[in-house]
Design a protein around this motif. Structure first.
Motif, PDB file in Angstrom:
ATOM      1  N   LYS A  33       4.263  28.977  40.783  1.00 41.68           N
ATOM      2  CA  LYS A  33       2.866  28.511  40.816  1.00 41.68           C
ATOM      3  C   LYS A  33       2.526  27.754  42.089  1.00 41.68           C
ATOM      4  O   LYS A  33       3.334  26.963  42.593  1.00 41.68           O
ATOM      5  N   GLU A  34       1.320  27.991  42.589  1.00 40.15           N
ATOM      6  CA  GLU A  34       0.766  27.191  43.691  1.00 40.15           C
ATOM      7  C   GLU A  34      -0.674  26.878  43.336  1.00 40.15           C
ATOM      8  O   GLU A  34      -1.593  27.527  43.820  1.00 40.15           O
ATOM      9  N   THR A  35      -0.867  25.897  42.455  1.00 36.37           N
ATOM     10  CA  THR A  35      -2.210  25.630  41.945  1.00 36.37           C
ATOM     11  C   THR A  35      -2.870  24.484  42.719  1.00 36.37           C
ATOM     12  O   THR A  35      -2.196  23.537  43.138  1.00 36.37           O
ATOM     13  N   PRO A  36      -4.189  24.560  42.893  1.00 41.10           N
ATOM     14  CA  PRO A  36      -4.923  23.422  43.471  1.00 41.10           C
ATOM     15  C   PRO A  36      -4.686  22.144  42.662  1.00 41.10           C
ATOM     16  O   PRO A  36      -4.675  21.051  43.205  1.00 41.10           O
ATOM     17  N   ARG A  37      -4.479  22.302  41.348  1.00 41.59           N
ATOM     18  CA  ARG A  37      -4.207  21.150  40.491  1.00 41.59           C
ATOM     19  C   ARG A  37      -2.976  20.377  40.975  1.00 41.59           C
ATOM     20  O   ARG A  37      -2.997  19.165  41.146  1.00 41.59           O
TER      21      ARG A  37
ATOM     22  N   GLY B 137     -10.095  12.380  35.952  1.00 36.43           N
ATOM     23  CA  GLY B 137      -8.778  12.921  36.250  1.00 36.43           C
ATOM     24  C   GLY B 137      -8.755  14.026  37.285  1.00 36.43           C
ATOM     25  O   GLY B 137      -7.692  14.520  37.659  1.00 36.43           O
ATOM     26  N   ARG B 138      -9.929  14.429  37.775  1.00 36.54           N
ATOM     27  CA  ARG B 138      -9.991  15.566  38.707  1.00 36.54           C
ATOM     28  C   ARG B 138      -9.127  15.317  39.952  1.00 36.54           C
ATOM     29  O   ARG B 138      -8.314  16.142  40.351  1.00 36.54           O
ATOM     30  N   GLU B 139      -9.313  14.111  40.532  1.00 36.12           N
ATOM     31  CA  GLU B 139      -8.626  13.816  41.784  1.00 36.12           C
ATOM     32  C   GLU B 139      -7.107  13.763  41.614  1.00 36.12           C
ATOM     33  O   GLU B 139      -6.357  14.113  42.526  1.00 36.12           O
ATOM     34  N   GLU B 140      -6.665  13.338  40.443  1.00 34.95           N
ATOM     35  CA  GLU B 140      -5.215  13.244  40.197  1.00 34.95           C
ATOM     36  C   GLU B 140      -4.612  14.561  39.735  1.00 34.95           C
ATOM     37  O   GLU B 140      -3.434  14.611  39.376  1.00 34.95           O
TER      38      GLU B 140
ATOM     39  N   ALA C 131      -1.176  14.974  46.330  1.00 39.94           N
ATOM     40  CA  ALA C 131      -1.927  14.158  47.297  1.00 39.94           C
ATOM     41  C   ALA C 131      -2.258  12.794  46.688  1.00 39.94           C
ATOM     42  O   ALA C 131      -2.175  11.766  47.370  1.00 39.94           O
ATOM     43  N   SER C 132      -2.591  12.791  45.419  1.00 39.71           N
ATOM     44  CA  SER C 132      -2.957  11.543  44.759  1.00 39.71           C
ATOM     45  C   SER C 132      -1.737  10.645  44.608  1.00 39.71           C
ATOM     46  O   SER C 132      -1.813   9.428  44.810  1.00 39.71           O
TER      47      SER C 132
END
Ligand code: NI
Length: 265
Positions: free
Chosen positions: A250-254, A51-54, A260-261
């Protein structure tokens, strides 16, 4: 797999305790064999970075940069990456408990997994779960917190403020006031009456969507694995809207990975 019957039937005292105090502790909803295979599945999906990429695997308590060791690794929807987690006695019991506490329309919803690494797993600050959710909706739900080993004061068992489910959603902020961090912390809380809830392996705690809760850091020498299963009746639209500005900031890398995904699909 044959259909399993629930083995947990709440007493009226337990049902009353949940509605009065906003939480409940159960000693056993599973078996040692089930917990043993679930631990294997759990460790596998974290190791695989499922799930990291998503954007579904990330650091709940850190800034989540690529390659940085997570202080509090979390997977949203682990049963999407390991569907076998939807089977099993713990799940059958969870569905039955949901109907007993929330009524016949209650169902099992989403799950997530929070892993506290041995020795350095970060504390989960005080928060109300509803503070993460859609402010336009009204909820009738609970989270069932199911550790895959004993949960102790040393490894990060849950703490609750009794009767805090009667509060409105309090104002929250991102941990360390850092908008790159997904995890929320309540702005102000009186935790002088808080109750710690250590439980044996196979037990669980249950808390209402507004009950204030906390988990300490993992200072033990073994990892603390917890699976959290949400249950509720269908959410309804609120007559009076609310604003949860702490989520808008919030502006999270997640979120960036999730976006993007989604654009790739
Ligand atoms: Ni929570």
């Amino acid at each position: 797999m044959s259909a399993q019957e629930p083995t947990v039937h709440l007493t009226q005292d337990q049902i009353d305790h949940y509605h009065r105090e906003g939480y409940l502790v159960l000693e056993s909803i599973s078996t040692p064999e089930e917990i043993a295979w679930m631990r294997e599945v759990y460790d596998r999906i974290f190791a695989q970075k499922a799930g990291r990429e998503e954007g579904n695997q990330f650091d709940l308590a850190g800034t989540d940069e690529e390659g940085k060791e997570a202080a509090l690794p979390q997977i949203l929807a682990p049963s999407k990456y390991a569907p076998e987690l939807k089977d099993g006695l713990y799940r059958v019991n969870t569905a039955h408990i949901a109907k007993q506490l929330l009524g016949p329309l209650a169902t099992v919803g989403g799950d997530h997994a929070i892993f506290k690494p041995a020795g350095y797993g970060a504390a989960t600050p005080w928060h109300q779960d509803e503070a993460y959710w859609n402010p336009m909706m009204t909820y009738n739900s609970f989270s069932l917190w199911f550790p895959l080993q004993e949960a102790t004061l040393e490894n990060g068992c849950l703490w609750f403020v009794p009767r805090s489910h009667n509060w409105e959603v309090q104002t929250h902020h991102c941990i360390n006031n850092d908008p790159r961090i997904h995890g929320l912390e309540i702005d102000r809380i009186d935790d002088s009456q808080a109750v710690a809830c250590p439980i044996p392996a196979g037990g669980c705690t249950i808390h209402h969507n507004r009950t204030a809760h906390y988990a300490g850091p993992n200072t033990s020498s073994t990892p603390r694995r917890a699976l959290i299963v949400g249950c509720g009746t269908p959410a309804t639209h609120r007559a009076t809207p609310r604003v949860f500005y702490w989520n808008d900031a919030k502006e999270t890398p997640r979120e960036a990975r999730a976006k993007a995904s989604a654009e790739k699909e």
